[in-house]
Design a protein around this motif. Structure first.
Motif, mmCIF file in Angstrom:
data_model
loop_
_atom_site.group_PDB
_atom_site.id
_atom_site.type_symbol
_atom_site.label_atom_id
_atom_site.label_comp_id
_atom_site.label_asym_id
_atom_site.label_seq_id
_atom_site.Cartn_x
_atom_site.Cartn_y
_atom_site.Cartn_z
ATOM 1 N N UNK A 1 0.790 -1.280 -0.093
ATOM 2 C CA UNK A 1 -0.141 0.076 -0.014
ATOM 3 C C UNK A 1 0.916 1.383 -0.103
ATOM 4 N N UNK A 2 1.845 1.434 0.966
ATOM 5 C CA UNK A 2 2.614 2.451 0.873
ATOM 6 C C UNK A 2 3.464 2.861 -0.507
ATOM 7 N N UNK A 3 3.980 1.733 -0.959
ATOM 8 C CA UNK A 3 4.502 2.109 -2.265
ATOM 9 C C UNK A 3 3.517 2.251 -3.474
ATOM 10 N N UNK A 4 2.317 1.888 -3.241
ATOM 11 C CA UNK A 4 1.301 2.087 -4.264
ATOM 12 C C UNK A 4 1.076 3.588 -4.192
ATOM 13 N N UNK A 5 0.959 4.144 -3.056
ATOM 14 C CA UNK A 5 0.699 5.704 -2.757
ATOM 15 C C UNK A 5 1.563 6.401 -3.397
ATOM 16 N N UNK A 6 2.857 6.009 -3.448
ATOM 17 C CA UNK A 6 4.080 6.899 -4.124
ATOM 18 C C UNK A 6 4.086 6.568 -5.630
ATOM 19 N N UNK A 7 3.467 5.334 -6.137
ATOM 20 C CA UNK A 7 3.541 5.320 -7.661
ATOM 21 C C UNK A 7 2.528 6.308 -8.211
ATOM 22 N N UNK A 8 1.332 6.361 -7.300
ATOM 23 C CA UNK A 8 0.031 7.238 -7.735
ATOM 24 C C UNK A 8 0.738 8.577 -7.877
ATOM 25 N N UNK A 9 1.482 9.168 -6.971
ATOM 26 C CA UNK A 9 1.901 10.375 -6.991
ATOM 27 C C UNK A 9 3.169 10.720 -7.645
ATOM 28 N N UNK A 10 3.642 9.724 -8.314
ATOM 29 C CA UNK A 10 4.842 9.717 -8.979
ATOM 30 C C UNK A 10 5.258 10.694 -10.255
ATOM 31 N N UNK A 11 3.961 11.036 -10.876
ATOM 32 C CA UNK A 11 4.020 11.852 -11.923
ATOM 33 C C UNK A 11 4.240 13.208 -11.304
ATOM 34 N N UNK B 1 8.276 15.509 -11.388
ATOM 35 C CA UNK B 1 8.426 17.015 -11.623
ATOM 36 C C UNK B 1 8.752 18.003 -10.520
ATOM 37 N N UNK B 2 8.211 17.678 -9.664
ATOM 38 C CA UNK B 2 8.511 18.885 -8.440
ATOM 39 C C UNK B 2 9.657 18.492 -7.485
ATOM 40 N N UNK B 3 9.917 17.018 -7.348
ATOM 41 C CA UNK B 3 11.066 16.730 -6.540
ATOM 42 C C UNK B 3 12.234 16.324 -7.294
ATOM 43 N N UNK B 4 12.351 15.599 -8.416
ATOM 44 C CA UNK B 4 13.344 15.202 -9.182
ATOM 45 C C UNK B 4 13.657 16.630 -10.159
ATOM 46 N N UNK C 1 9.304 14.218 -20.818
ATOM 47 C CA UNK C 1 9.820 13.363 -21.838
ATOM 48 C C UNK C 1 10.502 12.538 -20.666
ATOM 49 N N UNK C 2 11.413 13.146 -19.827
ATOM 50 C CA UNK C 2 12.471 12.666 -18.942
ATOM 51 C C UNK C 2 11.582 11.355 -18.087
ATOM 52 N N UNK C 3 10.395 11.985 -17.674
ATOM 53 C CA UNK C 3 9.636 11.278 -16.826
ATOM 54 C C UNK C 3 9.228 10.004 -17.426
ATOM 55 N N UNK C 4 8.684 10.295 -18.669
ATOM 56 C CA UNK C 4 8.227 9.085 -19.469
ATOM 57 C C UNK C 4 9.602 7.896 -19.662
ATOM 58 N N UNK C 5 10.625 8.268 -19.695
ATOM 59 C CA UNK C 5 11.926 7.478 -19.905
ATOM 60 C C UNK C 5 11.785 6.874 -18.688
ATOM 61 N N UNK C 6 11.629 7.366 -17.554
ATOM 62 C CA UNK C 6 11.699 6.898 -16.220
ATOM 63 C C UNK C 6 10.665 5.559 -16.025
ATOM 64 N N UNK C 7 9.469 5.851 -16.529
ATOM 65 C CA UNK C 7 8.732 5.002 -16.518
ATOM 66 C C UNK C 7 8.740 3.655 -17.220
ATOM 67 N N UNK C 8 9.500 3.905 -18.391
ATOM 68 C CA UNK C 8 9.730 2.869 -19.495
ATOM 69 C C UNK C 8 10.648 2.026 -18.718
ATOM 70 N N UNK D 1 -2.177 10.181 -0.748
ATOM 71 C CA UNK D 1 -0.881 10.577 -1.257
ATOM 72 C C UNK D 1 -0.734 11.949 -1.098
ATOM 73 N N UNK D 2 -1.804 12.865 -1.626
ATOM 74 C CA UNK D 2 -1.543 14.279 -1.745
ATOM 75 C C UNK D 2 -1.211 14.632 -0.209
ATOM 76 N N UNK D 3 -2.105 13.963 0.999
ATOM 77 C CA UNK D 3 -1.675 14.527 2.300
ATOM 78 C C UNK D 3 -0.357 14.369 2.619
ATOM 79 N N UNK D 4 0.041 13.186 2.556
ATOM 80 C CA UNK D 4 1.413 12.927 2.858
ATOM 81 C C UNK D 4 2.459 13.614 2.001
ATOM 82 N N UNK D 5 2.236 13.909 1.063
ATOM 83 C CA UNK D 5 3.322 14.412 0.004
ATOM 84 C C UNK D 5 3.522 15.968 0.333
#
Length: 236
Positions: free
Chosen positions: A64-74, A78-81, A86-93, A196-200
């Motif tokens: 569940x915790x990693x699921x929250x992270x992956x939901x917020x990953x987009x 952008x904001x944290x990394x 395009x770079x985010x798409x490469x990372x998902x690939x 996820x939004x609350x935690x972030x």
């Protein structure tokens, strides 16, 4: 949207032309129970088999915790990394390629040599280590390293828990059990965005890692101490 529409139409034609009609007749005494798409009574009945509830809760809580992270990953990418789209798409690939490699090569070899209970404990322990790594990561390169054990634990946990749960119920309930297992990810996607939004916003990206670490350390200790009624077997 158009690309998705074309893909769905192709899948529909494939299912009509090549997938055969069910060969097994439906048992008469189960028709009434299976007439409902969402049957609480049926779910509770399946959960009462020995060890099923225990393993199902481990399945839900550990990922569940990693699921929250992956939901917020987009947003995190952008904001944290500081990545562009395009770079985010490469990372998902990169994430997807790792999943194919781990699922196709690594997990197959391990399941033929180790018991399911051992592999379940291993995946939970790796999940805990991933949580610590996520709590300490600061750059996208850190994430690229962390995602390797993350993908391993994520795929191993899903494969092993599904295998254990389907073996724990009668063959007539295998479909129901698989359906319940498949509901875990939609459940995470339902409640995940809000949590996820609350935690972030309140605690930052590291909060996902600390939550992952705490939950999975607790589950690992529980699995070590518990005497599961499920049979220790090797997957083939």
């Amino acid at each position: 949207m158009y690309f998705g529409l074309v893909g769905s139409l192709i899948n529909t034609m494939i299912s009509i032309v090549w997938i055969p009609s069910p060969a097994k007749p439906k048992s008469e005494h189960r028709k009434t129970e299976q007439s409902s798409v969402f049957n609480i009574r049926e779910i509770l009945r399946v959960m009462k088999f020995p060890g099923v509830m225990e393993i199902f809760l481990v399945k839900v809580l550990s990922g569940f915790p990693i699921g929250l992270f992956l939901i917020m990953f987009s947003i995190i990418s952008i904001e944290f990394f500081g990545l562009e789209a395009v770079e985010s798409g490469y990372l998902m690939s990169y994430f997807g390629v790792l999943q194919m490699v781990v699922q196709g090569l690594v997990i197959e070899k391990l399941t033929s040599r180790c018991t399911e209970q051992t592999l379940l404990r291993l995946s939970i322990l790796v999940f805990a280590g991933v949580g610590l790594g996520m709590a300490l990561m600061r750059t996208v390169w850190h994430y690229c390293i962390i995602v390797v054990p993350l993908v391993f634990a994520f795929n191993m946990q899903g494969t092993i828990t599904d295998s254990i749960l389907t073996k724990a119920v009668p063959s007539s309930d295998t479909g129901a059990m698989l359906g319940i297992c498949a509901s875990v990810q939609p459940l995470t996607r339902t409640v995940g965005p809000t949590l996820g939004v609350i935690l972030y916003k309140q605690f930052g990206v590291s909060s996902f890692g600390y939550l992952q670490l705490i939950v999975n350390v607790g589950l690992f200790v529980y699995l070590l101490k518990s005497k599961s009624p499920l049979r220790e077997t090797k997957s083939h």
